[in-house]
Each structure stands twice: as structure tokens, then as C-alpha cells.
Design an enzyme around this catalytic site. Sequence first.
Site, PDB file in Angstrom:
ATOM      1  CG  HIS A  69      -3.807  12.240   3.881  1.00 44.40           C
ATOM      2  ND1 HIS A  69      -4.624  11.255   4.025  1.00 44.40           N
ATOM      3  CD2 HIS A  69      -2.508  11.460   3.473  1.00 44.40           C
ATOM      4  CE1 HIS A  69      -4.048   9.989   4.099  1.00 44.40           C
ATOM      5  NE2 HIS A  69      -2.905  10.252   3.722  1.00 44.40           N
ATOM      6  CD  GLU A 107       0.346  10.740   4.769  1.00 46.28           C
ATOM      7  OE1 GLU A 107       0.439  10.317   3.865  1.00 46.28           O
ATOM      8  OE2 GLU A 107      -0.237  10.269   5.801  1.00 46.28           O
ATOM      9  CG  HIS A 162      -0.228   9.087   0.152  1.00 46.27           C
ATOM     10  ND1 HIS A 162      -1.150   9.280   0.818  1.00 46.27           N
ATOM     11  CD2 HIS A 162      -0.530   8.878  -1.330  1.00 46.27           C
ATOM     12  CE1 HIS A 162      -2.294   9.478   0.184  1.00 46.27           C
ATOM     13  NE2 HIS A 162      -2.069   9.429  -1.322  1.00 46.27           N
ATOM     14  CD  GLU A 236       2.236   5.488   2.011  1.00 47.79           C
ATOM     15  OE1 GLU A 236       2.607   6.350   2.667  1.00 47.79           O
ATOM     16  OE2 GLU A 236       0.772   5.089   2.302  1.00 47.79           O
TER      17      GLU A 236
END
Length: 273
Positions: A69, A107, A162, A236
Site C-alpha cells: 500500500h 498497515e 503486508h 501477511e
Amino acid sequence: MSRLVRVAVLTVAVALLAGCGDAGHNSASRRRSSTGSSPMMTPSTQPSPQLTQASSPLAGVTVVVDAGHNRGNFGHTKEIARQVPDGKGGSKPCNTTGTQTDDGYREAEYTWDVSQRLVALLRQAGANVVTTVRADTPWGPCVDQRAKIGNDAHAAAVVSIHADGGPAGKRGFHVMEPGLSGPNKEPSHRLAAAVRDAYRSGSPMPVSNYIGVDGLNPRTDMAGLNLSQVPAVMLESGNMRNATDAALMGDASFRQTLAAALVTALRNFVSSR
């Protein structure tokens, strides 16, 4: 000496030989102030660049570090909603804003911090590091462009960092790898296994108990993986909606340990090629 510090010191020693309210904003600001705009490096995580680069298997190896992101995506929702190729004949949004903890730690802030720590350690090990997001990148880039950056760099490995927004009662990390058949699937699987193994043994974060199998999760819906022509994985690194995982990810020493574990994973992957 704590276990986290022992892990970070061990990782560096081996290298030498070889995701808003005001409350959330304030909490995230405190975390940022503990690290600043650059990684928090302690003496134990600052090996001699000369010694490290002379003997590390990562010396001269091109690694792409993708901070998941972008901290600016919240201000560019129209731009990131644009559809881009998904790598299997369809399309998906350019990017998203990512998730956040219950107290507002985003995040994108987390992944930026971890990525900067990882970049510093990799460069100390002599790696040629390419990043997909810079401090002045206003938003994005889109997921297809991120894959292109790795491809154009002919990277030995791409690691996309992430944090998940899973069920609050579940916790742990998982590594997403390409699920589509192709020449990139096998080396990406080996990279995913290396990341899983190093993270599991080198940090207090457990393997996910709600998604994937033994920490690995093949995906066919991730454009960044589908479009990659080089070994690529998406980590993740914990569940931001789980209080225990969130507490870990909010701790600077944990983020440093994560970065160190990723260096170990990359070193092991490169050495096994």
C-alpha cells in the site's frame, strides 16, 4: 539478553560470515516518533559494511522490497480505484488503503517502517536493493506497476510486506505465493518457504491459524504475483485485527526482528539456487 535481541544479533552475525480517529492518529504518531523517517538501528544491528559485503551471499544480488500500500493512498481514493490488469485476463483496483489496528495504526505506516529496516539491513549485506515505494511517492504505485518494477530489475527475489485484517479472534502470519502455473511458480514457492521458515523460527509471531496451510497460501487473485516474472511473495506478517498480533506489530523491536528474519530468508533462498 531478550529473545528478540538474540535473534537480531544472531541474524547479523550470520550475515557477517556469510495496511482514524484522533486517538488512532496519536497512537500511530507515537510509533512513528520512536523510529523517525529512517530505521531504528542499534549497535547490535549495525555490522561492518565492509565485512558483511565481502562475505554475504547477498552481495551484488538484486532484491525488490515492496512496502504494501502507500501512506498517501487515503488521499487518492479515486486514483487507486482505477482498474488495472490482474494477470489472468481480468482487472482489479490499482491499489487499496490497507487495514489498520483497532487503535488506528495503519498497515501502510507499518509496512513502510518494516521496509525501511529491511532495506538498511540488505544494503549492509551488499545487496542491490530496489524499492517500489519511496518517501515522496504520493500514492500507489498500482499493483501491475509494482510487478513491472521487479521484472525490469531482473530481481532475484521480490518481497512484498503486508499485514492482514482477519478475524479478531485469530492470529498469525502467512505467506502468499503464485497460484497460477508457470515458470515462476516453483522458485516463488521456494522463496515463500524460506520466508515462512525464517519468520517462524526468528520471531514470536506464529503461523496463521485461520488461513493458508502451514503458513503458505497460493493465490491466483493477486496481480502482483500473477504478473511477476521473477520469484515473488507477499508476506501477511500478522493480523492487525487481533490484539496480540497488533501489540507485536506496534513494537519497534519486533519490526526490527521481522526485517532481520527476512534477511535470513533471502540469504537462504539465494544460497539454495
